[in-house]
Design an enzyme around this catalytic site. Structure first.
Site, short mmCIF file in Angstrom:
data_model
loop_
_atom_site.label_atom_id
_atom_site.label_comp_id
_atom_site.label_asym_id
_atom_site.label_seq_id
_atom_site.Cartn_x
_atom_site.Cartn_y
_atom_site.Cartn_z
N TRP A 146 0.85 -1.19 0.00
CA TRP A 146 0.00 0.00 0.00
C TRP A 146 0.89 1.25 0.00
CZ3 TRP A 146 -1.89 2.55 4.97
CH2 TRP A 146 -2.74 3.62 4.68
N ASP A 227 -1.51 -6.08 9.24
CA ASP A 227 -2.42 -4.99 8.89
C ASP A 227 -3.77 -5.61 8.49
OD1 ASP A 227 -3.71 -2.78 7.95
OD2 ASP A 227 -2.19 -2.19 6.49
N ALA A 229 -7.14 -4.40 7.43
CA ALA A 229 -7.93 -3.21 7.03
C ALA A 229 -9.23 -3.57 6.33
CB ALA A 229 -7.09 -2.30 6.14
N LYS A 262 -13.41 0.56 6.30
CA LYS A 262 -14.12 -0.05 5.17
C LYS A 262 -15.24 -0.98 5.64
CE LYS A 262 -9.98 1.15 3.74
NZ LYS A 262 -9.37 1.97 2.75
C1 LMR Z 1 -6.65 3.17 -0.16
O1 LMR Z 1 -5.71 2.38 -0.19
O2 LMR Z 1 -7.10 3.70 -1.19
C2 LMR Z 1 -7.32 3.47 1.15
O3 LMR Z 1 -6.72 2.75 2.16
C3 LMR Z 1 -7.39 4.92 1.44
C4 LMR Z 1 -6.07 5.54 1.82
O4 LMR Z 1 -6.01 6.17 2.86
O5 LMR Z 1 -5.10 5.40 1.06
#
Ligand code: LMR
Length: 413
Positions: A146, A227, A229, A262
């Site tokens: 990410w 993590d 999420a 989410k």
């Molecule tokens: C994403 O990956 O788009 C979400 O987790 C929002 C963010 O804060 O990046």
């Protein structure tokens, strides 16, 4: 006194100015796409950027149970006095139970949970906690990961390294290379793992691969930092947490960064938790003091509302059942959109295989397009992905899927 002819508060030409040395930064790789999308005036633009769930109408709904819990909470709230750095104790307990399932009870004496400012706050606080214990610790993140993982945990000052994860040829996990790297890490190395719905690839570890990771983590004495999420948005609440539960059962220590953005649709309320498993009740008690001090030094205390709502939903059997059902429908919708997109792409390009889109879980997959083609996708077709090709499948709908598939297919070699 200011010299004659000069306004008070106006700096003299010769004075060094603090912020003149700052140069403007490039837009955030994810939030910048949202901003660009909002600026686009084309009526049929498609937002596949930021990871938010969307319904058929393109809205990001507030789950009915969340909405109801909010009303009850507001009606019954008699004070807004401070909650303290650890936040809402009931939330901390219930969210750990949701993640760990039946294990939570036996592990309880070794657990210290703190409510955080979203999952991001949990990741940052976790990194700060690791640094407090060992400033030389190295955090290993997947390639790719990410876009905000490295900035968030790296801002603690800890060194980051990468381990192989995604194989663009198979569009699955390159497990041989991943496990080979993990097996070489020294004891105490921190491994950041995503529990489910891998961001940005959508490629998750299979249950037997989680078991192998647990073997390596145990054998090498690694510290897992998981993590979580998207619990419930991949398959269901239990399966999505299966891998991390297998780890928690076996390791002496573990960190778990949880986001409720989410699965509870509480994005802007910033609800999260850092659950830490210590090797003993005494270790967990010490961790609790460091969690509180770190929070106090960074932002003092978390906001109350979102966590209080989540605690209410999880603690009320009727609201909980309603939320579980709605969450299940969200996951089912995402998985059906995956099929829809794969079929639409296959109709445009029968020479190509798109079955990987259906195999992936959660909101994300990576389009196999170079950056220039992704720019064309955005500029000519008004379809917004991230610049690494990540798309949010939940942004697809029966109304736009053919347009998206045509546009993507026209850019594939
Ligand atoms: C994403 O990956 O788009 C979400 O987790 C929002 C963010 O804060 O990046």
């Amino acid at each position: 006194m200011a010299p004659c002819g000069m306004m008070r508060g106006q700096p003299r030409e010769t004075e060094p100015r603090m912020f003149d040395s700052l140069e403007s930064l490039p837009p955030d790789p994810i939030l910048g796409v949202t901003a660009a999308f909002r600026r686009d005036e084309f009526p049929h633009k498609v937002d596949l950027g930021v990871g938010v769930y969307r319904d058929q109408a393109g809205n990001t709904p507030v789950p009915t149970a969340v909405h109801e819990a909010e009303q009850l909470l507001i009606a019954g709230q008699s004070t807004k006095t401070y909650v303290g750095p650890h936040g809402n104790a009931e939330f901390n307990e219930r969210i750990a139970e949701l993640a760990l399932g039946p294990l939570a009870r036996s592990l309880r004496p070794r657990i210290s949970s703190i409510q955080t400012v979203g999952g991001c706050g949990a990741l940052r606080l976790g990194a700060e906690l690791i640094r407090a214990a060992d400033a030389e610790a190295v955090i290993h993140v997947s390639t790719p990961t990410w876009a905000n993982h490295e900035p968030l945990v790296g801002s603690s000052g800890l060194e980051l390294q990468r381990y192989p994860y995604y194989d663009p040829t198979t569009r699955g996990v390159d497990f041989a290379r991943m496990s080979e790297r993990l097996a070489q890490l020294p004891a105490g190395a921190v491994v950041l793992l995503q529990a489910c719905c891998h961001n940005p690839t959508g490629a998750d570890l299979a249950p037997d691969q989680w078991r192998s990771v647990a073997d390596i983590v145990e054998r090498r004495g690694l510290l897992p930092f998981v993590d979580l999420a998207y619990q419930g948005l991949g398959s269901d609440l239990e399966s999505d947490a299966g891998g991390l539960r297998g780890l928690a059962e076996r390791v002496p220590e573990m960190l778990l960064a949880i986001s409720c953005s989410k699965n509870f649709g509480m994005y802007r309320e910033r609800v999260g938790a850092l659950v830490v498993l210590g090797s003993s009740p005494a270790a967990a008690a010490a961790v609790a003091t460091h969690q509180a001090r770190t929070a106090r030094r960074m932002y003092s205390m978390p906001p109350d509302h979102g966590a209080a709502v989540v605690a209410r939903v999880l603690g009320d059997p009727r609201l909980r059942a309603s939320w579980v059902e709605e969450l299940g429908a969200m996951a089912a919708r995402i998985n059906s959109l995956r099929e829809l997109l794969a079929n639409s792409l296959a109709a445009c390009r029968p020479d190509r295989d798109f079955s990987w889109i259906v195999r992936h879980r959660g909101m994300f997959s990576l389009l196999p397009l170079p950056e220039a083609a992704l720019a064309t996708l955005r500029e000519r077709h008004h379809v917004y992905s991230l610049s690494d090709g990540r798309i949010n499948v939940a942004g697809i709908s029966v109304d736009n899927v053919e347009r998206v598939a045509d546009a993507v297919a026209s850019l594939l070699h």
